[in-house]
Design a protein around this motif. Structure first.
Motif, PDB file in Angstrom:
ATOM      1  N   VAL A 141      28.302 -19.430  17.020  1.00 17.64           N
ATOM      2  CA  VAL A 141      27.081 -19.179  15.877  1.00 17.64           C
ATOM      3  C   VAL A 141      27.720 -18.841  14.712  1.00 17.64           C
ATOM      4  O   VAL A 141      28.508 -17.811  14.701  1.00 17.64           O
ATOM      5  CB  VAL A 141      25.962 -18.207  16.630  1.00 17.64           C
ATOM      6  CG1 VAL A 141      24.838 -18.210  15.476  1.00 17.64           C
ATOM      7  CG2 VAL A 141      25.316 -18.639  17.980  1.00 17.64           C
TER       8      VAL A 141
ATOM      9  N   VAL B 248      20.040 -14.151   8.744  1.00 17.07           N
ATOM     10  CA  VAL B 248      20.507 -13.479   9.829  1.00 17.07           C
ATOM     11  C   VAL B 248      19.537 -12.166  10.114  1.00 17.07           C
ATOM     12  O   VAL B 248      19.322 -11.749  11.215  1.00 17.07           O
ATOM     13  CB  VAL B 248      22.042 -12.847   9.748  1.00 17.07           C
ATOM     14  CG1 VAL B 248      22.464 -11.866  11.105  1.00 17.07           C
ATOM     15  CG2 VAL B 248      23.043 -13.983   9.816  1.00 17.07           C
TER      16      VAL B 248
ATOM     17  N   VAL C 283      20.977 -14.690  15.908  1.00 16.44           N
ATOM     18  CA  VAL C 283      22.242 -15.077  16.291  1.00 16.44           C
ATOM     19  C   VAL C 283      22.561 -14.540  17.725  1.00 16.44           C
ATOM     20  O   VAL C 283      23.373 -15.221  18.301  1.00 16.44           O
ATOM     21  CB  VAL C 283      23.118 -14.610  15.257  1.00 16.44           C
ATOM     22  CG1 VAL C 283      23.040 -15.459  14.057  1.00 16.44           C
ATOM     23  CG2 VAL C 283      23.356 -13.338  15.004  1.00 16.44           C
TER      24      VAL C 283
ATOM     25  N   ILE D  36      30.266 -14.901  17.567  1.00 14.08           N
ATOM     26  CA  ILE D  36      29.201 -15.014  16.397  1.00 14.08           C
ATOM     27  C   ILE D  36      30.329 -14.685  15.220  1.00 14.08           C
ATOM     28  O   ILE D  36      31.051 -13.795  15.050  1.00 14.08           O
ATOM     29  CB  ILE D  36      28.160 -13.832  16.328  1.00 14.08           C
ATOM     30  CG1 ILE D  36      27.263 -14.132  17.583  1.00 14.08           C
ATOM     31  CG2 ILE D  36      27.570 -13.831  14.839  1.00 14.08           C
ATOM     32  CD1 ILE D  36      26.161 -12.925  17.673  1.00 14.08           C
TER      33      ILE D  36
ATOM     34  N   GLU E  72      23.141 -20.581  11.587  1.00 10.85           N
ATOM     35  CA  GLU E  72      21.550 -20.174  11.042  1.00 10.85           C
ATOM     36  C   GLU E  72      21.876 -19.590   9.755  1.00 10.85           C
ATOM     37  O   GLU E  72      22.684 -18.407   9.460  1.00 10.85           O
ATOM     38  CB  GLU E  72      21.316 -19.132  11.923  1.00 10.85           C
ATOM     39  CG  GLU E  72      19.810 -18.577  11.622  1.00 10.85           C
ATOM     40  CD  GLU E  72      19.263 -17.959  12.747  1.00 10.85           C
ATOM     41  OE1 GLU E  72      18.056 -18.147  13.025  1.00 10.85           O
ATOM     42  OE2 GLU E  72      19.634 -16.630  13.107  1.00 10.85           O
TER      43      GLU E  72
ATOM     44  N   GLY F  28      26.505 -17.159  11.345  1.00 10.23           N
ATOM     45  CA  GLY F  28      25.178 -16.389  10.797  1.00 10.23           C
ATOM     46  C   GLY F  28      25.606 -16.294   9.262  1.00 10.23           C
ATOM     47  O   GLY F  28      26.839 -15.634   8.808  1.00 10.23           O
TER      48      GLY F  28
END
Ligand SMILES: C[S@@+](CC[C@H](N)C(=O)[O-])C[C@H]1O[C@@H](n2cnc3c(N)ncnc32)[C@H](O)[C@@H]1O
Length: 253
Positions: A104, A81, A87, A128, A78, A106
């Protein structure tokens, strides 16, 4: 009492309604009017996921969940953020789906210390990876690519700088990373549906036409045969920031 198994019928009806709704220009206009009205109250900023602010409309959170469940990506990138809710949301879904390798990534130009603190101390933090930098900078792209394991199924959400040029540059850079069957989601395409006249209030903050993501994704879709708009999903996207923004990847680059 026995009941007929109507699961297929139920899904077929849903699909039919989504496609019909996608053609209902009047309903879509009402939705835009309501979103503009609610914009007075900063409606997209009022939500959180597992305690962390998520700058999304509920319809998009739901749509993103459907995409992630259906396509089961290993990596979701993504750009944008902000406070981290999105996220965290996606990491929590990956955790619930039981893929221990899924992550994920970010990317944000400015990951503020308090937002990093929230994200890094959340129960889903371990899934993350945060990368600070301009999303289209060479060093950022190199770091993103280095964080994608070979053979991973990759989904991308573009939600950073919403100007036409930036989103188009992100489509070129990140679209190439999306793998067959996964999605490229371009956020805030709704800006492209709002006329300048209607956008009079708080326009500088959210609403403007021409220099926006819808124009960028349309341009990108005209340049490549790797993506198609998911007409079923987009059909039901009223009260959404990203109508026409959910695109299925037909083949990896
Ligand atoms: C709309 S917010 C993201 C919201 C977030 N996705 C969510 O759902 O909560 C946009 C973010 O994009 C970041 N941003 C703006 N320009 C950027 C750029 N060129 N590269 C990377 N991030 C950028 C901003 O710092 C901001 O945090």
């Amino acid at each position: 009492m026995t009941h007929k198994d109507d699961r297929l019928e139920f899904e077929a009806h849903k699909k039919e309604m989504c496609l019909a709704m996608g053609k209902d220009a009047e309903a879509f206009e009402h939705s835009l009017d309501l979103l503009l009205e609610l914009n007075k109250y900063d409606y997209p900023y009022l939500w959180s996921w597992m305690g962390v602010p998520i700058i999304q409309l509920p319809a998009d959170v739901m749509a993103t969940q459907e995409v992630i469940w259906d396509t089961k990506p290993d990596i979701i990138i993504e750009t944008g953020v902000a406070r981290g809710g999105s996220v965290i949301f996606m990491a929590s879904l990956l955790a619930a789906m039981g893929n221990d390798q899924a992550r994920v990534i970010g990317v944000d130009l400015d990951i503020r210390a308090h937002n990093r603190d929230t994200i890094e101390n959340h129960p889903h933090a371990k899934r993350i990876t945060l990368i600070e930098g301009g999303s289209t900078d060479e060093s950022t792209l190199a770091a993103v690519k280095a964080a994608i394991p070979g053979g991973a199924r990759v989904m991308v959400i573009l939600d950073s700088d919403h100007s036409y040029a930036h989103v188009l540059a992100e489509c070129h850079a990140y679209g190439a990373l999306v793998t067959e069957g996964c999605y490229l989601v371009v956020a805030d395409t709704v800006m492209g549906y709002v006329t300048e006249e209607k956008a009079a209030q708080k326009r500088s903050k959210i609403w403007y036409t021409g220099n926006e993501p819808l124009r960028a994704i349309n341009q990108y879709l005209g340049e490549t045969d790797r993506f198609e708009i998911d007409t079923v999903l987009n059909g039901k996207l009223v009260l959404s920031s990203s109508p026409s923004g959910y695109c299925r990847c037909l083949k990896s680059a």
